[in-house]
Structures are given as structure tokens and as C-alpha cells.
Write a protein that holds these residues in place. Structure first.
Motif, PDB file in Angstrom:
ATOM      1  N   THR A   1       0.892  -1.205   0.100  1.00 19.03           N
ATOM      2  CA  THR A   1       0.131   0.037   0.122  1.00 19.03           C
ATOM      3  C   THR A   1       0.846   1.112  -0.096  1.00 19.03           C
ATOM      4  O   THR A   1       1.747   1.314   0.866  1.00 19.03           O
ATOM      5  N   LEU A   2       0.690   1.967  -1.055  1.00 16.32           N
ATOM      6  CA  LEU A   2       1.799   3.209  -1.153  1.00 16.32           C
ATOM      7  C   LEU A   2       0.889   4.622  -1.020  1.00 16.32           C
ATOM      8  O   LEU A   2      -0.317   4.637  -1.553  1.00 16.32           O
ATOM      9  N   ARG A   3       1.354   5.404  -0.278  1.00 18.19           N
ATOM     10  CA  ARG A   3       0.463   6.643  -0.049  1.00 18.19           C
ATOM     11  C   ARG A   3       1.340   7.857  -0.868  1.00 18.19           C
ATOM     12  O   ARG A   3       2.655   7.871  -1.154  1.00 18.19           O
ATOM     13  N   GLY A   4       0.444   8.472  -1.494  1.00 16.86           N
ATOM     14  CA  GLY A   4       1.075   9.755  -2.520  1.00 16.86           C
ATOM     15  C   GLY A   4       0.621   9.125  -3.824  1.00 16.86           C
ATOM     16  O   GLY A   4       0.050   8.326  -4.106  1.00 16.86           O
ATOM     17  N   ASN A   5       1.289   9.954  -4.854  1.00 18.57           N
ATOM     18  CA  ASN A   5       0.978   9.818  -6.235  1.00 18.57           C
ATOM     19  C   ASN A   5       2.297   9.792  -7.083  1.00 18.57           C
ATOM     20  O   ASN A   5       2.087   9.710  -8.337  1.00 18.57           O
TER      21      ASN A   5
ATOM     22  N   LYS B   1       5.221   7.003  -0.222  1.00 12.16           N
ATOM     23  CA  LYS B   1       5.608   6.425   0.984  1.00 12.16           C
ATOM     24  C   LYS B   1       4.972   5.125   1.108  1.00 12.16           C
ATOM     25  O   LYS B   1       4.067   4.833   0.707  1.00 12.16           O
ATOM     26  N   ILE B   2       5.860   3.893   1.752  1.00 12.50           N
ATOM     27  CA  ILE B   2       5.225   2.816   2.063  1.00 12.50           C
ATOM     28  C   ILE B   2       4.469   2.575   3.367  1.00 12.50           C
ATOM     29  O   ILE B   2       4.989   3.025   4.344  1.00 12.50           O
ATOM     30  N   VAL B   3       3.192   2.086   3.138  1.00 12.24           N
ATOM     31  CA  VAL B   3       2.260   2.185   4.387  1.00 12.24           C
ATOM     32  C   VAL B   3       2.253   0.524   4.943  1.00 12.24           C
ATOM     33  O   VAL B   3       2.590   0.342   5.910  1.00 12.24           O
ATOM     34  N   LEU B   4       2.296  -0.203   3.822  1.00 12.14           N
ATOM     35  CA  LEU B   4       2.237  -1.751   3.907  1.00 12.14           C
ATOM     36  C   LEU B   4       3.219  -2.238   2.985  1.00 12.14           C
ATOM     37  O   LEU B   4       2.866  -2.101   1.781  1.00 12.14           O
ATOM     38  N   LYS B   5       4.045  -3.444   3.471  1.00 11.50           N
ATOM     39  CA  LYS B   5       4.436  -4.276   2.443  1.00 11.50           C
ATOM     40  C   LYS B   5       4.174  -5.746   2.950  1.00 11.50           C
ATOM     41  O   LYS B   5       4.935  -6.011   3.951  1.00 11.50           O
ATOM     42  N   LYS B   6       3.500  -6.372   2.469  1.00 11.60           N
ATOM     43  CA  LYS B   6       2.992  -7.732   2.786  1.00 11.60           C
ATOM     44  C   LYS B   6       3.852  -8.705   1.593  1.00 11.60           C
ATOM     45  O   LYS B   6       3.390  -8.757   0.658  1.00 11.60           O
ATOM     46  N   VAL B   7       4.630  -9.397   2.265  1.00  7.19           N
ATOM     47  CA  VAL B   7       5.384 -10.321   1.176  1.00  7.19           C
ATOM     48  C   VAL B   7       4.846 -11.990   1.327  1.00  7.19           C
ATOM     49  O   VAL B   7       4.548 -12.450   2.304  1.00  7.19           O
ATOM     50  N   LEU B   8       4.301 -12.534   0.345  1.00  8.03           N
ATOM     51  CA  LEU B   8       3.767 -13.884   0.261  1.00  8.03           C
ATOM     52  C   LEU B   8       4.747 -14.498  -0.302  1.00  8.03           C
ATOM     53  O   LEU B   8       5.110 -14.645  -1.667  1.00  8.03           O
TER      54      LEU B   8
END
Lengths: 435, 158
Positions: B125-129, B136-143
Motif C-alpha cells: 500500500t503506497l501513499r501519495g501519487n 511512501k510505503i504504508v504496508l509491504k506484505k510479502v507472500l
């Protein structure tokens, strides 16, 4: 293996030292499988992993693939994962729920209690073939204590209760952290492996001498956050002790350190939890349980219980090991408390934790160092000069002393040389007297 | 001017390069205060309320992870891992204030003369355009494909 090649275990293990070969020799590993894992009690799993009829999970006892399953009758069983026809495994999925196990090779079907339900095209067998003779073979012995399920491939031997001895008191402390007296071992499984001997993991789990060196960065972080820094618990002047209960069951006992400020006192909802515990167990017992913080125990040979976790050691070969960690949940506590347990576990343990991977690095360094056997001995003498025995026979020493490693190898040598233990000698003497 | 896809892919490549070149403090500056760096354990949809994760770092714990990686006493990274990763199959969709971005990755890691390959899908989930202040990285979920198998050392950044 020819008899004249037999390994002399008396020569490899002395009171104060062990020989490199116990960690490196594939013949020693084969003997360990035969004499420790295929004869004595081995921890398999916790009954809470399979709560409903038909729930199962794959497991192993030494080299034997088995299935731990709760049959439709509600009973936990340990069944061989081997079709009676041509030996293919009948269950492939690590965990699930089923009424039947089917061998996909020729279609033989077994009920979840192990009974053979049907063979394909049965007219190919005459009346001498009786289905009741061809169920999945249960492990010769299975016993459990507070949901901890143990199996043994030997048909005879001492009872589990006798084998566990005083270790049961520590298992009680672990399970009684729940106000309902029950844990739930379905909190996920951290699985890791390392290129080293399996005994390095159990010795390290019971090593109170290493934390201030191996886990320096972890304690540094606790200090940074202004949290209680346990460095003193592991130092030369710690008031914690090592204990050896016999049969290889040993522990690091931090209760005295925790009594004033138990780890659980900073958990979310700590005061409500404490009230529930006091209501359930009474003030004294509740304080004892909470200060034990879930114990720090080895149940020889393959179960470690530390804090929230069950740690199951799976030897693969002399220099390869897998370890499964089961962080447990407590029944009857607020969800926030269980989440706090899980997040705390993650901070240190697992393949990306801030503590345990540094231990694995030590195991691999050690396994490399073992190749140089100009001096083949590993020294386990620490604290021999100050070890003492409690009236109940428990050996006790300072927490940094190698009482625990010596206890592990005392049992290891007893089993590997095939000697009886003291209680068996007494029992045999009693039977001889009766005869 | 770069297209949205170009801005997103450039950001992912930049993030990957910072990790692979051990520029951890710069990498940390890509994250928001409400960050979550998450690697599920046993299954992609494991529930953090009831199960342990391989990694479940909030901002505080992420900073500790970087402190460890930049110290000289995190023995599992002495010697340290060398890594290079490829990203592809990038897909994204707009959400309020940013984007959800997914990408497959293939990661080679070498340490003590042994090379391991890790693969999977990363969900951000990235914030900004991506313009001006960037993302900015809000979430990085690595499967991780192997999140239910024994792993010997995952103390580098995935």
C-alpha cells in the motif's frame, strides 16, 4: 553395521566432556535413531492441534512417518502413515480433517481410526484375507500428559509418567498459565532448519551461559526501549539456577528473577489476568505460575518448552536438523494477551526473529569447527565444582553452569549404551524378590 | 512526464536497489509512521490475531530490524547476505490517498558460499501519487512461496 564396528559410547562421553564424533558421525546418528527415537518416548504433538473428530496432522517419530489423528470416536491416535498393501503413504497433506485416508496407489481406504474400510476389486482376494488384519498400524505405545502426546515404537518400557518424573510439574506451570488450565497449540508454526547436529539445538535451548554474548543485540534493543533489561539474569551473579531432573529432562529456572517483576506483569490486561488467575488457583499458586512465565524446560529428547512456545526438534541427519516452533495461545484470557504473546514470540524467534537466527549461526559455526579434531573434546565442566543435589535428587547449579548439558549427556549415554536407569534397576530387583 | 505505471515501477525498483545495496537508513525513510512490514507464516492468509508471523513489524520494530542489520553483533548477518532481486507482473489500483501495488519477485541471496532463491508476490500500500514527494510505503506484505517450509535464515530484508 558389524558388531566389531560398534561405537564405544562410554569412551565418547565422560562426566566433564564429550567427543566431537557424537555430533558428526553418521553411525552415531543411526544409533540415536534406533536407541533414542525408535525406542523411548518421543513428543509428537499437542491434542489441541486436532480438537474435532477427523482432525489430523502429519508427524514423525524418528524416521517413522505417522499421522496424529482424532478418530470419529473422539480418541487421539498415532497411526502409521503407510498403506498395508504396498507401503505408500496414505496421507499427504500436513493438516486437515477427514473421515477416510485413501491410498492413491491402488485405492485402499482406511477410516480415520485406522481400520481398513475397503480394498479395490475385493474378489482378487480369497476368504483368508480379513480386513480387520490390515488396518493402519498404530504406534505400539501412546500416552499423553495434559494434552502433550508422546509415542514410542517400543512395545514395552517405563510409563510416560515415570519417564517424565518431576518434569510434569513444569508442564503444569506451562499449561496453568491459562486460567482454564488449557493451551491451544494452533498459534502458527515457525519452521526453520540448520546445517548442524540436532543436539546443538537442545543443548543451546538449555544454555544459560550464552545469552549475553549471542543475544547482545536483542538485549540492546530492550534497553533502548527502556524495558526491563534481563542481562543480569544471564550473568555470573544471576540468582537463576539450572536443574537436572534426570532422564535428560533439564531446565533453566528463572523463577527467582521473575518473582518481583514477572514478564507477564507488563502484558495488556495484566491486572485483570492476575485477578482471574488468583480466582482460579488461589494467590500463592497464581503467583508461582505467573513467575514461572511458562517455564524453560527440555523434555528429552525432542521437546523444549520456553515461555509461550513448544519447540520440537526433528533430526534429519548427523549434520542437518529441522525445528518447529509452536507458539501457544492461552484459553480463557483476553485476545490482547494472546496477541501480546504472539508478537513477543515473533520478536525473538523464527527465521527472521531478532534472537534465534543468531543461535543457528552459532550451530553452523560449531559444526564447521568440529571438523578440526586435533583436540576432539568439547568441555562441559562448568560448575562441576559447585553443583549440588536437592533432597529429591534434582541436580542444581548456577544458571550459567553446564548442569543441563551434563544432564542431557548422562541420559544420552545411558540410552546409547543400553543401560537401565536407577528406577528400572529398583523395579527389576523388586520383581526378582517376588519371584 | 512519467506515466503512473512508470512512477510506480520506478519506485519499486528504487526500493529494491536500496535493499540490495544495504542502504538501510534510506530504505527506512521510504516508510510511513504507521508502517507495517509483514511476512505471513504457514499460509498467505494467516490471521495475526491468532497466529505467529515470520515478520510483523510496526515502525518501531522495523527500526530495530535496521539497527540490528547495521550493527556488527547480529551474528546471523556476520557475514552478511548479498542479495539481488527481480520484480515483474506489476499490477496496481487506486485507493483513497494512494495505490495498492502488487508485484512478483525473484530474489537470490548468497551467504557463506551458499545461494538460496526466494520467490513470491509482494503487496504494497503506497501513499501519495509519485509526483513531487514521491510515494511512501504504508504496508509491504510479502507472500513467500516457501512460507510453510523450514527456512534457515531470513534475517536480510525481503
Amino acid at each position: 553395521m558389524a558388531t566389531n564396528d560398534a561405537v564405544n559410547y562410554d569412551a565418547l562421553v565422560r562426566e566433564d566432556r564429550v567427543h566431537s564424533r557424537v555430533y558428526t558421525d553418521p553411525r552415531v546418528f543411526d544409533d540415536e535413531m534406533d536407541r533414542i527415537f525408535h525406542r523411548g518416548w518421543v513428543f509428537v504433538g499437542h491434542a489441541s492441534e486436532i480438537p474435532k473428530p477427523g482432525d489430523y496432522r502429519l508427524a514423525s517419530v524418528g524416521r517413522y512417518p505417522i499421522i496424529m489423528v482424532r478418530g470419529d470416536d473422539g480418541q487421539v491416535k498415532l497411526l502409521s502413515n503407510r498403506c498395508r498393501h504396498r507401503a505408500a503413504t496414505v496421507c499427504q497433506i500436513e493438516r486437515g480433517n477427514t473421515r477416510f485416508f485413501r491410498c492413491d496407489y491402488h485405492g485402499w481406504m482406511y477410516r480415520n481410526n485406522g481400520d481398513l474400510a475397503s480394498v479395490s476389486y475385493p474378489d482378487g482376494y480369497d476368504r483368508s484375507f480379513r480386513k480387520e488384519d490390515y488396518g493402519l498400524i498404530p504406534l505400539p505405545r501412546m500416552e499423553s500428559y495434559r494434552g502433550f502426546v508422546f509415542g514410542s515404537i517400543a512395545a514395552t518400557g517405563m510409563s510416560l509418567k515415570e519417564y517424565l518424573g518431576k518434569a510434569t510439574e513444569q508442564i503444569d506451570l506451562f499449561a496453568d498459565l491459562s486460567p482454564e488450565g488449557e493451551i491451544d497449540a494452533r498459534g502458527g508454526i515457525h519452521k526453520y532448519s540448520y546445517r548442524g547436529n540436532w543436539k546443538l539445538q537442545i543443548e543451546n535451548s538449555m544454555d544459560g551461559y550464552h545469552p549475553n554474548f549471542v543475544h547482545k543485540t536483542f538485549f540492546g534493543m530492550l534497553k533502548r526501549k527502556g524495558m526491563q533489561n534481563p542481562t543480569a539474569h544471564f550473568g555470573g551473579r544471576s540468582i537463576a539456577v539450572t536443574r537436572d531432573f534426570g532422564h535428560g529432562h533439564v531446565m533453566l529456572d528463572y523463577r527467582e528473577c521473575n518473582r518481583k517483576a514477572p514478564i507477564l506483569s507488563v502484558a495488556p490486561g495484566a491486572s485483570e489476568y492476575k485477578d482471574t488467575m488468583v480466582a482460579r488457583y488461589g494467590a500463592d499458586r497464581a503467583a508461582e505460575i505467573i513467575s514461572s512465565s511458562g517455564t524453560h524446560l527440555l523434555v528429552f529428547p525432542n521437546l523444549v518448552m520456553i515461555g509461550v512456545q513448544l519447540r520440537v526438534v526433528r533430526p534429519i541427519s548427523a549434520d542437518e536438523t529441522e525445528v518447529y516452533l509452536y507458539p501457544t495461545l492461552l484459553k480463557g484470557v483476553a485476545p490482547e494477551l494472546n496477541q501480546w504473546r504472539l508478537r513477543g514470540h515473533e520478536s525473538f524467534f523464527g527465521p527472521a526473529g531478532f534472537g534465534a537466527p543468531d543461535d543457528l549461526e552459532m550451530f553452523e559455526r560449531l559444526q564447521t569447527g568440529l571438523k578440526n579434531d586435533l583436540d576432539p573434546w568439547l568441555i562441559l565442566a562448568r560448575g562441576m565444582n559447585r553443583e549440588h543435589r536437592d533432597p529429591d535428587g534434582t541436580r542444581v547449579g548456577h544458571v550459567t553452569d553446564e548442569v543441563t548439558q551434563r544432564g542431557i549427556f548422562r541420559e544420552w549415554k545411558r540410552v546409547m549404551t543400553g543401560r537401565e536407569d536407577e528406577s528400572e534397576q529398583l523395579e527389576n530387583a523388586r520383581l526378582a524378590a517376588v519371584d | 512526464m512519467e506515466s503512473l505505471r512508470e512512477r510506480i515501477e520506478s519506485f519499486l525498483y528504487y526500493e529494491a536497489r536500496l535493499i540490495d545495496e544495504h542502504q538501510y537508513n534510506e530504505w527506512l525513510s521510504l516508510w510511513t509512521e504507521d508502517a507495517l512490514y509483514w511476512i505471513p507464516c504457514n499460509s498467505d492468509d494467516a490471521d495475526p490475531a491468532r497466529q505467529a508471523m515470520i515478520i510483523y513489524d510496526n515502525r518501531d520494530r522495523l527500526e530495530e530490524r535496521i539497527l540490528r542489520l547495521t550493527s556488527t553483533a547480529a551474528w546471523a548477518q556476520q557475514p552478511r547476505s548479498r542479495t539481488r532481486r527481480l520484480l515483474s507482473n506489476v499490477e496496481f489500483r487506486a485507493i483513497d490517498g494512494g495505490y495498492v501495488v502488487e508485484a512478483n519477485f525473484l530474489l537470490a541471496e548468497i551467504r557463506r558460499s551458499r545461494q538460496d532463491i526466494f520467490a513470491g508476490r509482494a503487496i504494497y500500500t503506497l501513499r501519495g501519487n509519485g509526483n513531487g514527494d514521491g510515494f511512501k510505503i504504508v504496508l509491504k506484505k510479502v507472500l513467500l512461496l516457501n512460507n510453510d517450509d523450514p527456512i534457515d535464515n531470513l534475517t536480510f530484508i525481503v
